[in-house]
Design an enzyme around this catalytic site. Sequence first.
Site, short mmCIF file in Angstrom:
data_model
loop_
_atom_site.label_atom_id
_atom_site.label_comp_id
_atom_site.label_asym_id
_atom_site.label_seq_id
_atom_site.Cartn_x
_atom_site.Cartn_y
_atom_site.Cartn_z
N ALA A 149 -9.62 5.33 5.03
CA ALA A 149 -9.42 6.47 5.91
C ALA A 149 -10.71 7.25 6.18
O ALA A 149 -11.38 7.69 5.26
CB ALA A 149 -8.36 7.41 5.37
N GLY A 150 -11.01 7.40 7.46
CA GLY A 150 -12.11 8.26 7.88
C GLY A 150 -13.45 7.59 8.09
O GLY A 150 -14.38 8.22 8.60
N GLY A 207 -7.92 8.81 10.61
CA GLY A 207 -8.18 8.81 12.04
C GLY A 207 -9.28 9.75 12.49
O GLY A 207 -9.52 9.89 13.70
N ASN A 257 -9.62 1.33 10.68
CA ASN A 257 -8.79 1.04 11.82
C ASN A 257 -9.30 1.76 13.07
O ASN A 257 -9.70 1.14 14.05
CB ASN A 257 -7.34 1.42 11.53
CG ASN A 257 -6.42 1.27 12.73
OD1 ASN A 257 -5.62 2.15 13.02
ND2 ASN A 257 -6.52 0.17 13.45
N THR A 258 -9.33 3.09 12.99
CA THR A 258 -9.68 3.89 14.16
C THR A 258 -11.08 3.57 14.69
O THR A 258 -11.30 3.54 15.90
CB THR A 258 -9.57 5.39 13.83
OG1 THR A 258 -8.24 5.66 13.38
CG2 THR A 258 -9.86 6.25 15.04
N LYS A 312 0.87 -1.18 0.00
CA LYS A 312 0.00 0.00 0.00
C LYS A 312 0.90 1.23 0.00
O LYS A 312 1.71 1.42 0.91
CB LYS A 312 -0.91 0.02 1.23
CG LYS A 312 -1.79 1.26 1.31
CD LYS A 312 -2.55 1.35 2.61
CE LYS A 312 -3.35 2.64 2.68
NZ LYS A 312 -3.99 2.84 4.00
#
Length: 257
Positions: free
Chosen positions: A184-185, A158, A206-207, A97
């Site tokens: 992301a997000g 995040g 992830n977050t 990635k």
Amino acid sequence: MYTDDRLVIGGREFTSRFILGSGKYSLKLIEAAVRDAGAQMITLAVRRANTKDQENILDYIPEGVTLLPNTSGARNADEAVRIARLARELGCGDFVKIEIMRDSKYLLPDNAETIRATEILAKEGFVVMPYMYPDLNVARDLVNAGAASIMPLASPIGSNKGLATREFIQILIDEIDLPVIVDAGIGRPSQACEAMEMGAAAIMSNTALATAGDLPMMASAFRQAIEAGRKAYLSGLGRVLVRGASSSDPLTGFLRD
């Protein structure tokens, strides 16, 4: 049939459409992501895989899970290429990635350097999955550079803010003939479901999991949301009426009999 619906990246088939980003990794996070969210691909930062005096993320990732080394920390294409080559030498495989960020405040990807790194690594046989700001011209350049997928951000890393770039991601889904993985997000299962309904190939998160009060429950919720969104997309979804309303039942039919 939905049961035969598979995600194919770099010639490898996946039955899961959830990818775990491991920036905030822990044993509990990885266990929940694999067991409850069904993750079959997990990112890792090379600096963590090669650390001797701290815990090693590779010790936590089960066999059979595809490793997706990222080039986190790279500020230009040359640094990203060097990290990718190191990851392959460490035995992490050919998937990579690409993350290139010169901006330390918002952590937005450098699209121009990402295209350059993608072209170099694709020629070396890597399965390149570039993280990018959603831009159609950039996406087309990444296709020409040899990318195996594209990974547009939904909102800043995040942030858990959801699909802030929704309209631009939809353009990529409509126009680019590669898996579009929303990265992301994404902060809620409902947001993951919406992205899948749009036609996204997969979701990386992830977050949202790492900061949840009940990690296994959140992982399971993401799995169900992604599966529901994919099924809805494959079903064709109901058309959106421009104006007025339309009854789902023949309320007045009996008056004509």
